[in-house]
Design a protein around this motif. Structure first.
Motif, mmCIF file in Angstrom:
data_model
loop_
_atom_site.group_PDB
_atom_site.id
_atom_site.type_symbol
_atom_site.label_atom_id
_atom_site.label_comp_id
_atom_site.label_asym_id
_atom_site.label_seq_id
_atom_site.Cartn_x
_atom_site.Cartn_y
_atom_site.Cartn_z
ATOM 1 N N GLY A 154 -6.123 6.981 7.997
ATOM 2 C CA GLY A 154 -6.432 6.632 6.611
ATOM 3 C C GLY A 154 -5.245 6.733 5.677
ATOM 4 O O GLY A 154 -5.407 6.817 4.450
ATOM 5 N N THR A 155 -4.020 6.649 6.222
ATOM 6 C CA THR A 155 -2.814 6.776 5.393
ATOM 7 C C THR A 155 -1.980 5.499 5.341
ATOM 8 O O THR A 155 -0.890 5.503 4.769
ATOM 9 C CB THR A 155 -1.933 7.928 5.916
ATOM 10 O OG1 THR A 155 -1.583 7.674 7.284
ATOM 11 C CG2 THR A 155 -2.647 9.268 5.809
ATOM 12 N N TYR A 202 -5.256 -4.374 4.137
ATOM 13 C CA TYR A 202 -4.244 -3.855 5.062
ATOM 14 C C TYR A 202 -3.607 -5.025 5.797
ATOM 15 O O TYR A 202 -4.272 -5.701 6.593
ATOM 16 C CB TYR A 202 -4.852 -2.911 6.095
ATOM 17 C CG TYR A 202 -5.360 -1.606 5.552
ATOM 18 C CD1 TYR A 202 -4.482 -0.661 5.018
ATOM 19 C CD2 TYR A 202 -6.716 -1.297 5.600
ATOM 20 C CE1 TYR A 202 -4.944 0.553 4.536
ATOM 21 C CE2 TYR A 202 -7.183 -0.085 5.116
ATOM 22 C CZ TYR A 202 -6.291 0.831 4.582
ATOM 23 O OH TYR A 202 -6.761 2.030 4.108
#
Length: 192
Positions: free
Chosen positions: A183-184, A134
């Motif tokens: 969580g997207t 991320y």
């Protein structure tokens, strides 16, 4: 002179390299994909790694060049030019004050003012990015460490400046933080 340094930095920082490069490459408006952002992470979502790398480099150089050029003539004003470049990237007048998230320019300013701490930023970013994939999480973790490192390595004044810039980074990443919690959030290298 402080205002002049801020304005110079702002004008340099407001050049939207991600948008200019993707348009020049025939990929359209990078703001129409992914996060809608003009930065390197969103440019990577076009699938063109070279353009993403060029965007990252040029967005970082905006900050470094602003700091170094002003620093040649008035070293005490270099941090103001860096802040101007950072704000210019975030809020470019040419794009209706809707720019990028500022991570590359933040790093570029840091390189110009305290390169040792820039290495710490890069190491933390890489570690978190490799472990979790991320970009936003990596940037936020690194931005937490920078003011602390600056306090010990450089000066309290620079630590204060980067604490302010880190808070702004967190504000600009609030949607990313919400997506991380849900969580997207898109992972590094994901297209579209």
């Amino acid at each position: 002179m402080t205002v002049a340094a801020l304005i110079f930095g702002y004008l340099l920082g407001s050049i939207p390299f991600g948008l200019l490069l993707t348009r020049a490459a025939g990929l359209g408006d990078v703001r129409s994909i992914g996060s809608g952002n003009i930065g390197a992470t969103n440019v990577l979502r076009t699938g063109n790694r070279k353009l993403a790398a060029a965007t990252l480099l040029l967005d970082a150089l905006k900050g470094t060049v602003a700091v170094l050029l002003v620093g040649c003539y008035a070293p005490e004003l270099a941090p103001w030019a860096g802040l101007g470049a950072f704000l210019g990237h975030l809020y470019p007048v040419w794009l209706g004050f809707k720019g990028g998230k500022g991570v590359a320019t933040y790093l570029g300013v840091l390189i110009g003012l305290a390169w040792q701490v820039a290495l710490i930023f890069a190491a933390i970013w890489l570690l978190v990015a490799v472990l979790f994939r991320y970009s936003s999480l990596a940037a936020l973790c690194a931005a937490i460490a920078v003011p602390i490192a600056l306090w010990f390595i450089a000066s309290p004044q620079l630590a204060g400046l980067f604490a302010l810039m880190s808070v702004i980074l967190f504000i600009k990443h609030r949607a990313n933080i919400q997506r991380l919690a849900a969580g997207t959030e898109g992972r590094i290298g994901a297209r579209g």
